[in-house]
Motif scaffolding. Structure first.
Motif, PDB file in Angstrom:
ATOM      1  N   ARG A 151      -3.726   1.847  -2.877  1.00 60.39           N
ATOM      2  CA  ARG A 151      -2.717   1.080  -3.599  1.00 60.39           C
ATOM      3  C   ARG A 151      -2.147   1.955  -4.717  1.00 60.39           C
ATOM      4  N   GLY A 154      -6.720   7.287   3.662  1.00 64.09           N
ATOM      5  CA  GLY A 154      -7.583   6.133   3.871  1.00 64.09           C
ATOM      6  C   GLY A 154      -8.862   6.484   4.612  1.00 64.09           C
ATOM      7  N   SER A 156     -11.993  -1.438  10.929  1.00 64.86           N
ATOM      8  CA  SER A 156     -11.336  -1.591   9.634  1.00 64.86           C
ATOM      9  C   SER A 156     -10.853  -0.238   9.133  1.00 64.86           C
ATOM     10  N   ALA A 178       0.848  -1.191   0.000  1.00 64.87           N
ATOM     11  CA  ALA A 178       0.000   0.000   0.000  1.00 64.87           C
ATOM     12  C   ALA A 178       0.881   1.237   0.000  1.00 64.87           C
ATOM     13  N   SER A 206      -8.280  -5.016   8.874  1.00 68.22           N
ATOM     14  CA  SER A 206      -9.296  -5.094   9.924  1.00 68.22           C
ATOM     15  C   SER A 206      -8.706  -5.736  11.174  1.00 68.22           C
ATOM     16  N   THR A 216      -8.672   1.506   5.471  1.00 68.46           N
ATOM     17  CA  THR A 216      -8.152   1.267   4.136  1.00 68.46           C
ATOM     18  C   THR A 216      -6.928   2.141   3.889  1.00 68.46           C
ATOM     19  N   GLU A 274      -7.497  -0.290  -3.232  1.00 69.24           N
ATOM     20  CA  GLU A 274      -7.028  -0.059  -1.880  1.00 69.24           C
ATOM     21  C   GLU A 274      -6.826  -1.390  -1.163  1.00 69.24           C
ATOM     22  N   VAL A 275      -6.217  -1.311  -0.005  1.00 69.57           N
ATOM     23  CA  VAL A 275      -6.031  -2.480   0.853  1.00 69.57           C
ATOM     24  C   VAL A 275      -6.838  -2.248   2.125  1.00 69.57           C
ATOM     25  N   ARG A 276      -7.611  -3.248   2.517  1.00 66.65           N
ATOM     26  CA  ARG A 276      -8.409  -3.137   3.735  1.00 66.65           C
ATOM     27  C   ARG A 276      -7.749  -3.946   4.845  1.00 66.65           C
ATOM     28  N   LEU A 309      -7.882  -5.028  -2.199  1.00 62.59           N
ATOM     29  CA  LEU A 309      -9.031  -4.751  -3.054  1.00 62.59           C
ATOM     30  C   LEU A 309      -8.538  -4.146  -4.358  1.00 62.59           C
TER      31      LEU A 309
END
Length: 240
Positions: free
Chosen positions: A239, A219, A234, A127, A169, A236, A165-167, A162
């Motif tokens: 990316r 994010g 969570s 990310a 959690s 984000t 983006e990267v999630r 994703l």
């Protein structure tokens, strides 16, 4: 004229909310500063009166000084975030190592509370972020999750790439978030319990700092309950 009046009313309401928030911030910060200071003063007076040997209170005094240092550092970080003067160097970085580092840093506390830590990472996602700030966010979220998870429970970090983006959690098997508190968990000095004691639950700044750091990196962050019990926070990160 009607639209102008409406705009003035909205502006006045926003200013009032801002002043209320500042008053609450000062009140809560004063409370959390007074508690360790009062404890330190009582111990020092006992030593000065010859009631106890100084060596007896040295560990406790060190613990209170550490608590004050953490609170002051958090307040300084929040002030920089609120003022928009925090400077971040964003780069493309893998998240697996950041997650592992955060888990290693809290392994001892989790073991003491009999809470299992785990990581579920899909592949090797990267990310655009400041890795040290992402680790700070994870440490804050994990600390909060561990403290709200009962003995023999578990806390997990889940990383999912994703499309854009990267999630990330943090899930726990604790008591979950009260329905009327879902939108307040990122407020300054918010705590899940109504007693608001800083001795067991921290100063209530961890989630507020996490919120500011995530938004500073482009994010989003949110909190929700997990079906079957527990909570999930969570966030984000973008990316490439």
């Amino acid at each position: 004229l009607a639209e102008l009046g409406t705009s003035f009313n909205e502006m006045a309401a926003s200013v009032e909310e801002l002043f209320d928030a500042r008053r609450q911030l000062v009140a809560w910060a004063s409370h959390d500063l007074r508690t360790p200071l009062a404890s330190m003063q009582a111990m020092l007076e006992a030593v000065e009166d010859g009631l106890v040997e100084p060596e007896r209170y040295v560990p406790a005094l060190k613990q209170q000084v550490d608590a004050l240092r953490v609170l002051v550092d958090d307040l300084f970080e929040l002030a920089r975030l609120d003022a928009g003067v925090l400077s971040l160097e964003l780069l493309e970085a893998p998240l697996a190592g950041v997650v592992r580092s955060a888990l290693d840093g809290l392994e001892a506390e989790a073991e003491a509370r009999h809470v299992a830590l785990a990581a579920r990472i899909d592949g090797d996602p990267t990310a655009i972020c400041a890795p040290d700030k992402v680790e700070r966010v994870l440490l804050n979220l994990l600390t909060n999750a561990i403290r709200h998870t009962p003995s023999d429970g578990s806390v997990a970090v889940v990383v999912e790439p994703l499309e854009r983006e990267v999630r990330v959690s943090v899930e726990d098997t604790g008591e979950g978030i009260p329905p009327d508190s879902a939108k307040r968990v990122f407020d300054h000095f918010w705590r899940g319990d109504r007693s608001r004691t800083s001795e067991t639950g921290g100063a209530g700044l961890g989630l507020a700092i996490a919120h500011g750091l995530v938004e500073a990196q482009g994010g989003r962050i949110w909190a929700e309950n997990v079906a079957g019990g527990g909570a999930r926070v969570s966030f984000t990160l973008p990316r490439r």
